[in-house]
Design a protein around this motif. Structure first.
Motif, PDB file in Angstrom:
ATOM      1  N   PRO A 132      27.612  60.672  36.914  1.00 22.15           N
ATOM      2  CA  PRO A 132      28.625  61.461  37.625  1.00 22.15           C
ATOM      3  C   PRO A 132      29.394  60.645  38.659  1.00 22.15           C
ATOM      4  CG  PRO A 132      26.608  62.720  37.410  1.00 22.15           C
ATOM      5  CD  PRO A 132      26.287  61.337  36.954  1.00 22.15           C
ATOM      6  N   GLN A 133      28.705  59.707  39.324  1.00 15.55           N
ATOM      7  CA  GLN A 133      29.389  58.876  40.307  1.00 15.55           C
ATOM      8  C   GLN A 133      30.374  57.930  39.630  1.00 15.55           C
ATOM      9  OE1 GLN A 133      26.704  57.000  43.102  1.00 15.55           O
ATOM     10  NE2 GLN A 133      25.262  58.708  42.974  1.00 15.55           N
ATOM     11  N   ILE A 134      29.956  57.372  38.478  1.00 15.98           N
ATOM     12  CA  ILE A 134      30.857  56.476  37.750  1.00 15.98           C
ATOM     13  C   ILE A 134      32.094  57.232  37.277  1.00 15.98           C
ATOM     14  CG2 ILE A 134      31.095  55.018  35.702  1.00 15.98           C
ATOM     15  CD1 ILE A 134      28.150  54.361  35.904  1.00 15.98           C
ATOM     16  N   GLU A 164      33.402  59.847  38.558  1.00 11.33           N
ATOM     17  CA  GLU A 164      34.234  60.251  39.689  1.00 11.33           C
ATOM     18  C   GLU A 164      35.178  59.131  40.105  1.00 11.33           C
ATOM     19  OE1 GLU A 164      33.745  61.685  44.358  1.00 11.33           O
ATOM     20  OE2 GLU A 164      31.977  61.569  43.033  1.00 11.33           O
ATOM     21  N   PHE A 165      34.676  57.901  40.088  1.00  9.27           N
ATOM     22  CA  PHE A 165      35.497  56.780  40.548  1.00  9.27           C
ATOM     23  C   PHE A 165      36.275  56.114  39.409  1.00  9.27           C
ATOM     24  CE2 PHE A 165      32.210  57.076  43.860  1.00  9.27           C
ATOM     25  CZ  PHE A 165      33.024  57.103  44.998  1.00  9.27           C
ATOM     26  N   TYR A 166      35.745  56.209  38.175  1.00 10.12           N
ATOM     27  CA  TYR A 166      36.425  55.569  37.040  1.00 10.12           C
ATOM     28  C   TYR A 166      36.554  56.557  35.877  1.00 10.12           C
ATOM     29  CZ  TYR A 166      34.896  51.505  39.721  1.00 10.12           C
ATOM     30  OH  TYR A 166      34.671  50.611  40.719  1.00 10.12           O
ATOM     31  N   PRO A 167      37.321  57.636  36.058  1.00 10.62           N
ATOM     32  CA  PRO A 167      37.415  58.681  35.022  1.00 10.62           C
ATOM     33  C   PRO A 167      38.065  58.187  33.733  1.00 10.62           C
ATOM     34  CG  PRO A 167      39.038  59.033  36.758  1.00 10.62           C
ATOM     35  CD  PRO A 167      38.124  57.952  37.250  1.00 10.62           C
ATOM     36  N   SER A 168      38.908  57.181  33.827  1.00 10.37           N
ATOM     37  CA  SER A 168      39.566  56.678  32.616  1.00 10.37           C
ATOM     38  C   SER A 168      38.661  55.774  31.795  1.00 10.37           C
ATOM     39  CB  SER A 168      40.849  55.913  33.004  1.00 10.37           C
ATOM     40  OG  SER A 168      40.532  54.790  33.812  1.00 10.37           O
ATOM     41  N   VAL A 169      37.582  55.312  32.372  1.00 14.28           N
ATOM     42  CA  VAL A 169      36.670  54.378  31.685  1.00 14.28           C
ATOM     43  C   VAL A 169      35.474  55.109  31.080  1.00 14.28           C
ATOM     44  CG1 VAL A 169      35.178  52.351  31.975  1.00 14.28           C
ATOM     45  CG2 VAL A 169      37.359  52.494  33.203  1.00 14.28           C
ATOM     46  N   PHE A 170      34.998  56.122  31.786  1.00 11.08           N
ATOM     47  CA  PHE A 170      33.753  56.776  31.380  1.00 11.08           C
ATOM     48  C   PHE A 170      33.922  58.276  31.499  1.00 11.08           C
ATOM     49  CE2 PHE A 170      29.056  57.527  31.899  1.00 11.08           C
ATOM     50  CZ  PHE A 170      28.678  56.959  30.688  1.00 11.08           C
ATOM     51  N   ASP A 171      33.596  59.023  30.410  1.00  8.23           N
ATOM     52  CA  ASP A 171      33.768  60.469  30.438  1.00  8.23           C
ATOM     53  C   ASP A 171      32.469  61.180  30.083  1.00  8.23           C
ATOM     54  OD1 ASP A 171      33.532  59.971  27.753  1.00  8.23           O
ATOM     55  OD2 ASP A 171      35.614  60.461  27.264  1.00  8.23           O
ATOM     56  N   ALA A 172      32.486  62.518  30.146  1.00 13.07           N
ATOM     57  CA  ALA A 172      31.297  63.328  29.898  1.00 13.07           C
ATOM     58  C   ALA A 172      30.760  63.172  28.474  1.00 13.07           C
ATOM     59  CB  ALA A 172      31.594  64.794  30.212  1.00 13.07           C
ATOM     60  N   PRO A 173      31.609  63.176  27.426  1.00 11.08           N
ATOM     61  CA  PRO A 173      31.074  62.987  26.074  1.00 11.08           C
ATOM     62  C   PRO A 173      30.361  61.637  25.901  1.00 11.08           C
ATOM     63  CG  PRO A 173      33.260  63.920  25.956  1.00 11.08           C
ATOM     64  CD  PRO A 173      33.046  63.541  27.384  1.00 11.08           C
ATOM     65  N   GLY A 174      30.917  60.591  26.522  1.00 13.76           N
ATOM     66  CA  GLY A 174      30.264  59.283  26.447  1.00 13.76           C
ATOM     67  C   GLY A 174      28.914  59.285  27.139  1.00 13.76           C
ATOM     68  N   ALA A 175      28.843  59.943  28.284  1.00  7.60           N
ATOM     69  CA  ALA A 175      27.575  60.047  29.008  1.00  7.60           C
ATOM     70  C   ALA A 175      26.543  60.817  28.185  1.00  7.60           C
ATOM     71  CB  ALA A 175      27.804  60.730  30.351  1.00  7.60           C
ATOM     72  N   LEU A 176      26.998  61.885  27.501  1.00  9.46           N
ATOM     73  CA  LEU A 176      26.091  62.682  26.691  1.00  9.46           C
ATOM     74  C   LEU A 176      25.557  61.892  25.495  1.00  9.46           C
ATOM     75  CD1 LEU A 176      24.757  65.414  26.298  1.00  9.46           C
ATOM     76  CD2 LEU A 176      26.763  66.136  24.991  1.00  9.46           C
ATOM     77  N   ARG A 177      26.409  61.043  24.912  1.00  9.13           N
ATOM     78  CA  ARG A 177      25.941  60.217  23.786  1.00  9.13           C
ATOM     79  C   ARG A 177      24.860  59.243  24.233  1.00  9.13           C
ATOM     80  NH1 ARG A 177      31.449  60.530  22.257  1.00  9.13           N
ATOM     81  NH2 ARG A 177      31.947  58.628  23.426  1.00  9.13           N
ATOM     82  N   ILE A 178      25.067  58.617  25.388  1.00 12.09           N
ATOM     83  CA  ILE A 178      24.044  57.692  25.905  1.00 12.09           C
ATOM     84  C   ILE A 178      22.756  58.449  26.212  1.00 12.09           C
ATOM     85  CG2 ILE A 178      23.464  56.149  27.806  1.00 12.09           C
ATOM     86  CD1 ILE A 178      26.411  55.400  27.976  1.00 12.09           C
ATOM     87  N   TYR A 179      22.905  59.622  26.802  1.00 13.62           N
ATOM     88  CA  TYR A 179      21.738  60.451  27.112  1.00 13.62           C
ATOM     89  C   TYR A 179      20.978  60.812  25.837  1.00 13.62           C
ATOM     90  CZ  TYR A 179      19.035  64.301  29.145  1.00 13.62           C
ATOM     91  OH  TYR A 179      18.020  65.121  29.560  1.00 13.62           O
ATOM     92  N   SER A 180      21.697  61.119  24.766  1.00 15.18           N
ATOM     93  CA  SER A 180      21.064  61.477  23.493  1.00 15.18           C
ATOM     94  C   SER A 180      20.299  60.299  22.902  1.00 15.18           C
ATOM     95  CB  SER A 180      22.132  61.955  22.504  1.00 15.18           C
ATOM     96  OG  SER A 180      22.706  63.179  22.923  1.00 15.18           O
ATOM     97  N   VAL A 181      20.916  59.118  22.954  1.00 18.92           N
ATOM     98  CA  VAL A 181      20.247  57.926  22.419  1.00 18.92           C
ATOM     99  C   VAL A 181      18.966  57.640  23.201  1.00 18.92           C
ATOM    100  CG1 VAL A 181      20.427  55.426  22.102  1.00 18.92           C
ATOM    101  CG2 VAL A 181      22.368  56.907  21.505  1.00 18.92           C
TER     102      VAL A 181
END
Length: 490
Positions: free
Chosen positions: A63-65, A67-84
């Motif tokens: 969430p912190q990433i 917030e500061f870099y929304p164009s680089v990292f989004d919620a779907p990407g975070a969810l994919r990493i979480y799933s892996v």
């Protein structure tokens, strides 16, 4: 992403939880990096730690990433990493625990031909599941597919139960109280956090227990307790290869320390050994062959072994260092037996090995093992009888050297503790009970083992198991026939 309440404990505690897991299992690994038990216990801990790390990343760091870099990292990407990261402990944590149990029970020695297959099979279902249910969508299946979670639950429970049987079965068979305490501690270290995680995740999510999704985070308290147990054992008696010791000495006085005393002892022995070698050499040169020359050769071989031992002690201290080299089996057996034949005329030796058989071992260490075993057999037979040494290349990963005698055999009490330090059936101040303990250490340093038993017809038999791998043990002879049982007739 879910709120702070749904993810359980704050991110700082999750990070602390992860670091504690890493610290605990890194200490286990560093205790003995050569031990398969230590290695797989470390791997198992690291895989389980991924389950904690993903919580910290998904609910605190990501969430912190974003917030500061929304164009680089989004919620779907975070969810994919979480799933892996969720899939890794789901599929591979209990198989790693199972393999730790295999090494804990010495299955690689008990079932050498089946062992490679046994270590692979537990991982197969996880690999298949990761293909059928893509790991980038694990979170979706975890929450919305009851069939998927049922399969995962059954799979992990079965593998964990098999691992538990290995640990508890090995623990129940251990007779030595000190060794049993160590094995009990390893069992607790491996099983308690694993079962806590299993019982607080699988049943909760499988049966939909409300407000208990993050109950597994209580494992933090378990890990804290295990870290305390580890530190206690390391300071008290050593644990899994690590030992901390506090020594008090008068740092403000010029007094001799233990190392200086040992240097003095080694220097004295070196001087006396050199005199014995000088005298024996002169006698050998004047003997011009014959029996006297044979006796002086025995003296020179013995003094050379003392010199080698002192050199190794100076370089490595009490650590047993194995330096393997090509060694002809028949020549080594004949050389060691020859020294005994001169001393004990009523003891007959029969040496059997296939022509050209070689072992890749530390020649000096294995010679010491043979001398210990021959000496024990001679004393057990009352200095009269038959000693047989037979080397054969058994099927599988190991080859064996059997040393048997015609003595009275071993009592059941002695068999249970024969390889423990100070365990001896002999009386007198010259019998310390350290010989077979040393033999066991030598064989373990080669990656093998030693076993003791009685022959059906009477007498004791000691079996030395050497692994075939070039760096650790037995090597196949080049250009030689299979073992034909050739008898040297000694």
């Amino acid at each position: 992403m879910k709120g702070n309440g749904e993810r359980g404990m704050p991110g700082e505690f999750l990070l602390l939880f992860t670091l504690l897991l890493w610290a605990l299992f890194f200490m286990v690994y560093l205790g003995n990096r050569k031990s398969k038990i230590n290695k797989w216990c470390f791997i198992c801990g690291m895989i389980f730690s991924v389950g904690v790390l993903k919580e910290y990343l998904y609910y605190s760091l990501f969430p912190q990433i974003m917030e500061f870099y929304p164009s680089v990292f989004d919620a779907p990407g975070a969810l994919r990493i979480y799933s892996v990261l969720t899939a890794i402990p789901y599929y591979f944590a209990t198989p790693a625990l199972f393999i730790t149990g295999l090494y804990f029970s010495r299955m690689e020695i008990r079932k050498p031909r089946l062992f490679p297959w046994i270590t692979v099979l537990p991982f197969v279902p996880g690999v298949i599941l990761s293909i059928v249910y893509p790991i980038t969508e694990t979170r979706y299946y975890q929450l919305g597919d009851s069939v998927y979670y049922t399969i995962i639950s059954v799979y992990n429970m079965i593998v964990a139960l098999l691992a538990t049987v290995l640990f508890l079965g090995t623990l129940a068979k251990e007779m030595n109280p000190k060794v049993k305490r160590q094995k009990l501690a390893i069992t607790i270290l491996a099983l308690v956090p694993s079962w806590f995680a299993i019982l607080t995740t699988i049943p909760v999510q499988l049966f939909g227990v409300a407000d208990a999704e993050k109950a597994w985070q209580g494992n933090l308290l378990v890990i804290l307790a295990l870290v305390g147990l580890y530190v206690y054992l390391v300071f008290r008696e050593g644990f899994m290869g690590s030992r901390f010791r506090h020594e008090t000495y008068r740092w403000d006085e010029d007094e001799k320390l233990l190392g200086q005393t040992m240097d003095t002892v080694r220097h004295m022995l070196k001087n006396q050994v050199s005199k014995i070698e000088w005298c024996a050499g002169h006698i050998a040169r004047r003997a011009e062959g014959g029996e006297l020359k044979e006796y002086t050769d025995i003296i020179l071989r013995s003094t050379q072994r003392i010199s080698d031992f002192m050199a190794a002690a100076r370089e490595h201290g009490t650590e047993l260092t194995c330096r393997p080299e090509r060694t002809n089996v028949a020549e080594m057996l004949k050389s060691v037996a020859g020294d005994f034949e001169k001393r004990y005329e009523k003891v007959a030796f029969t040496l059997r090995s296939a022509p050209g058989s070689e072992i890749f071992c530390d020649r000096n260490l294995v010679r010491e093992v043979l001398q210990n075993l021959f000496q024990n057999s001679v004393e057990a037979m009352g200095e009269a009888g038959q000693i047989t040494a037979e080397f054969r290349e058994a099927k599988g990963r190991y080859a064996v050297l059997r040393i048997s005698d015609t003595g009275g055999g071993l009592s059941e009490e002695i068999k249970r503790r024969i390889f423990l330090p100070y365990a001896s059936s002999k009386e007198g101040e010259n019998h310390w009970g350290m010989g077979l303990y040393y033999c066991q250490k030598v064989m373990l340093s080669h990656g093998g083992r030693i076993e003791a038993d009685n022959l059906p017809e009477g007498g004791a038999v000691f079996t030395l198991w050497f692994p075939r791998k070039k760096r650790k043990g037995i090597m196949r002879r080049h250009g030689a026939e299979k073992n034909t049982g050739t008898d040297s007739g000694r």
